[in-house]
Enzyme design. Structure first.
Site, PDB file in Angstrom:
ATOM      1  N   TYR A 115      -8.596   6.085   3.784  1.00  0.00           N
ATOM      2  CA  TYR A 115      -9.837   5.728   3.104  1.00  0.00           C
ATOM      3  C   TYR A 115     -10.793   6.907   3.122  1.00  0.00           C
ATOM      4  CZ  TYR A 115      -8.165   0.977   3.750  1.00  0.00           C
ATOM      5  OH  TYR A 115      -7.420  -0.159   3.743  1.00  0.00           O
ATOM      6  N   HIS A 167       0.846  -1.201   0.000  1.00  0.00           N
ATOM      7  CA  HIS A 167       0.000   0.000   0.000  1.00  0.00           C
ATOM      8  C   HIS A 167       0.875   1.242   0.000  1.00  0.00           C
ATOM      9  CE1 HIS A 167      -3.307  -2.324   2.427  1.00  0.00           C
ATOM     10  NE2 HIS A 167      -2.915  -2.955   1.344  1.00  0.00           N
ATOM     11  N   GLU A 191     -10.900  -2.574  -6.079  1.00  0.00           N
ATOM     12  CA  GLU A 191     -11.341  -3.453  -4.999  1.00  0.00           C
ATOM     13  C   GLU A 191     -12.568  -2.905  -4.267  1.00  0.00           C
ATOM     14  OE1 GLU A 191      -8.285  -4.154  -2.127  1.00  0.00           O
ATOM     15  OE2 GLU A 191      -9.629  -5.173  -0.753  1.00  0.00           O
ATOM     16  N   ASP A 229      -3.726  -6.394  10.358  1.00  0.00           N
ATOM     17  CA  ASP A 229      -4.420  -6.979  11.504  1.00  0.00           C
ATOM     18  C   ASP A 229      -4.673  -8.478  11.330  1.00  0.00           C
ATOM     19  OD1 ASP A 229      -6.196  -6.250   9.542  1.00  0.00           O
ATOM     20  OD2 ASP A 229      -7.576  -5.176  10.849  1.00  0.00           O
ATOM     21  N   HIS A 266     -13.083   0.399  -0.726  1.00  0.00           N
ATOM     22  CA  HIS A 266     -13.451   0.067   0.657  1.00  0.00           C
ATOM     23  C   HIS A 266     -14.941   0.279   0.882  1.00  0.00           C
ATOM     24  CE1 HIS A 266     -11.800  -0.819   4.727  1.00  0.00           C
ATOM     25  NE2 HIS A 266     -10.756  -1.192   4.011  1.00  0.00           N
ATOM     26  N   GLU A 290     -13.105  -9.201   0.940  1.00  0.00           N
ATOM     27  CA  GLU A 290     -12.427  -9.340   2.234  1.00  0.00           C
ATOM     28  C   GLU A 290     -13.421  -9.430   3.392  1.00  0.00           C
ATOM     29  OE1 GLU A 290     -10.180  -5.615   1.951  1.00  0.00           O
ATOM     30  OE2 GLU A 290     -11.079  -5.005   3.848  1.00  0.00           O
ATOM     31  N   ARG A 313     -10.927 -11.931  -2.820  1.00  0.00           N
ATOM     32  CA  ARG A 313     -10.061 -11.263  -1.833  1.00  0.00           C
ATOM     33  C   ARG A 313     -10.289 -11.775  -0.413  1.00  0.00           C
ATOM     34  NH1 ARG A 313      -6.378  -8.494  -0.941  1.00  0.00           N
ATOM     35  NH2 ARG A 313      -7.308  -6.683   0.035  1.00  0.00           N
ATOM     36  N   GLU A 356      -1.587  -9.544  -1.269  1.00  0.00           N
ATOM     37  CA  GLU A 356      -1.409  -8.352  -0.429  1.00  0.00           C
ATOM     38  C   GLU A 356      -0.434  -8.690   0.699  1.00  0.00           C
ATOM     39  OE1 GLU A 356      -4.895  -7.242   1.790  1.00  0.00           O
ATOM     40  OE2 GLU A 356      -4.341  -5.129   1.786  1.00  0.00           O
ATOM     41  N   ASP A 408      -8.474   0.622  -3.730  1.00  0.00           N
ATOM     42  CA  ASP A 408      -9.493   0.009  -2.877  1.00  0.00           C
ATOM     43  C   ASP A 408     -10.543   1.065  -2.514  1.00  0.00           C
ATOM     44  OD1 ASP A 408     -10.970  -1.423  -1.079  1.00  0.00           O
ATOM     45  OD2 ASP A 408      -9.294  -1.931   0.249  1.00  0.00           O
TER      46      ASP A 408
HETATM   47 MG    MG Z   1      -9.523  -3.968   1.018  1.00  0.00          MG
END
Ligand code: MG
Length: 415
Positions: A157, A126, A234, A314, A210, A260, A281, A337, A208
């Protein structure tokens, strides 16, 4: 002699300020144990309780080699299935059982998945920056490390950090991370235009969303980004608006990555069979670990959908290793990733704690070298846990605030 489970322990640690939850499955064979990742950083105590109070008594005394049987047993035990807390708890034990299996076989896990089809795993990192210039500098640093795929954004984000409502919000609006979708779209299209002018088209760029756009805005946004040759876009569509992916697919040729937040096979099944996405993902521990992850990878292969497993900060090095072992053996691998390690003195991401601490707690983390990540050849996942080191970094049981994203009228938006 059957290898039986004699104990299941939960180890909590936060060497980088992120709550990590490790599961240790102990057996009746001297010195033989497995380690897995059950990290759900914002609900770690709930996952710990589930493992210690319900799954541990369910599994003690059972055959540790019967991974599929034990996965089904755990999955069905509470009658209601596929919640994120339950799935993460199951994942910790499932990964530990695979780690055990590899140790018993004397093989790294990728061998049990059919062996390597690539020597190293290409990864993406990233890059962020306050403006185009800073973002380009950060991209250049990654490229100098041999990294060929980079996710780009500016200012986190959707924009600002957590804090008081902006002046244009209604009087009395709550604190949060305020997002202006129209400004975000304008700024991001301009950013990618500038990026391609500055860095050219050789590097693969991702973005992304998000889930921070309404579906029709996501469609317009994807179309506007087409000239900039993204490797993938994404989570343009929120999980709850999944049916819109069909319209998005029909309107744009931009490659789509999604998943995700997925918990349940129903959430990805049609997206794959109808070829509505290009990259899956999924976060392995969120769907229950390696056992369902491998099934998903093989399923996606049949429909030309590639994997790009979620690999954020995380999750523990055990989970990063699980991703890498599957990647090494997957024909339909896309990109991985990576938020693991780089060489010393090369950390441009904001980290909450000392990088070295993570490696002290988890010796054996797959190694990054010149754009690729390599698993070590130790049996199982190949990652160990130093419990004395882990104990030095207690978890934080406070309530997280980063998920309180708000639109400009002060109403909540999924984070
Ligand atoms: Mg993501």
């Amino acid at each position: 002699m059957t290898t039986r489970i004699t104990d299941i322990q939960v180890i909590l640690t936060a060497p980088e300020g992120i709550n990590l939850l490790v599961v240790k499955v102990v057996t009746n064979q001297p010195g033989l144990h497995g380690l897995g990742c059950a990290t759900f950083a914002y609900r770690h105590l709930a996952v710990q309780c589930l493992i210690e109070q319900y799954l541990r008594p369910l599994l003690i005394g059972r055959d540790a080699e019967a991974i599929e049987e034990l996965w089904q047993l755990m999955h069905q035990n509470a009658y209601w299935r596929n919640g994120p807390i339950e799935n993460n708890a199951i994942s910790g034990i499932d990964m530990a059982l695979w780690d055990l299996k590899g140790k018993m076989a004397g093989m790294p896990l990728y061998q049990l998945f059919g062996g390597k089809v690539r020597e190293g795993v290409p990864i993406y990192r990233h890059a962020d920056g306050r403006d185009l210039s800073e973002l380009c500098d950060n991209i250049q640093k990654y490229r100098e490390q041999g990294i060929t795929h980079i996710r780009c954004q500016s200012g986190g984000y959707g924009g600002s950090g957590y804090g008081a409502a902006p002046a244009h919000a209604p009087t009395g609006a709550a604190q949060g991370i305020y997002l202006d979708p129209r400004q975000y779209m304008r700024d991001t299209v301009k950013l990618f235009d500038g990026l391609r002018s500055r860095v050219g088209f050789e590097v693969a760029l991702c973005h992304d969303v998000h889930e921070r756009l309404k579906p029709i805005d996501a469609i317009r946004f994807a179309c506007a980004l087409e000239p900039f040759d993204l490797f993938f876009l994404e989570d343009a569509i929120a999980l709850e608006d999944g049916d819109w992916l069909r319209q998005l697919r029909e309107k744009t040729n931009i490659p789509l990555a999604q998943g995700e937040l997925f918990n349940h096979p129903f959430e990805w099944r049609t997206l794959i069979t109808d070829r509505l996405i290009d990259f899956i993902r999924v976060h392995l521990s969120q769907i229950g670990g390696i056992t369902p992850g491998r099934k998903l990878q093989v399923f996606a292969e049949q429909f030309g959908v590639r994997t790009a497993w979620h690999g954020p900060g995380d999750m523990s090095p055990l989970a990063h290793a699980a991703n890498i072992h599957i990647d090494l053996a997957s024909r339909n691998f896309g990109v991985q990733e990576w938020s693991g390690t780089e060489p010393p003195n090369f950390v441009i991401q904001t980290l909450k704690g000392p990088r070295e601490a993570l490696l002290d707690v988890f010796p054996g983390l797959p190694e990054f070298r010149r754009g690729y990540v390599y698993a070590n050849d130790r049996p199982g996942l190949g990652v160990d846990l130093d419990e004395a080191e882990a104990a030095k970094y207690p978890c934080d049981s406070g309530v997280t605030t980063w998920t309180q994203t708000r639109l400009i009228d002060g109403s909540l938006q999924t984070p």
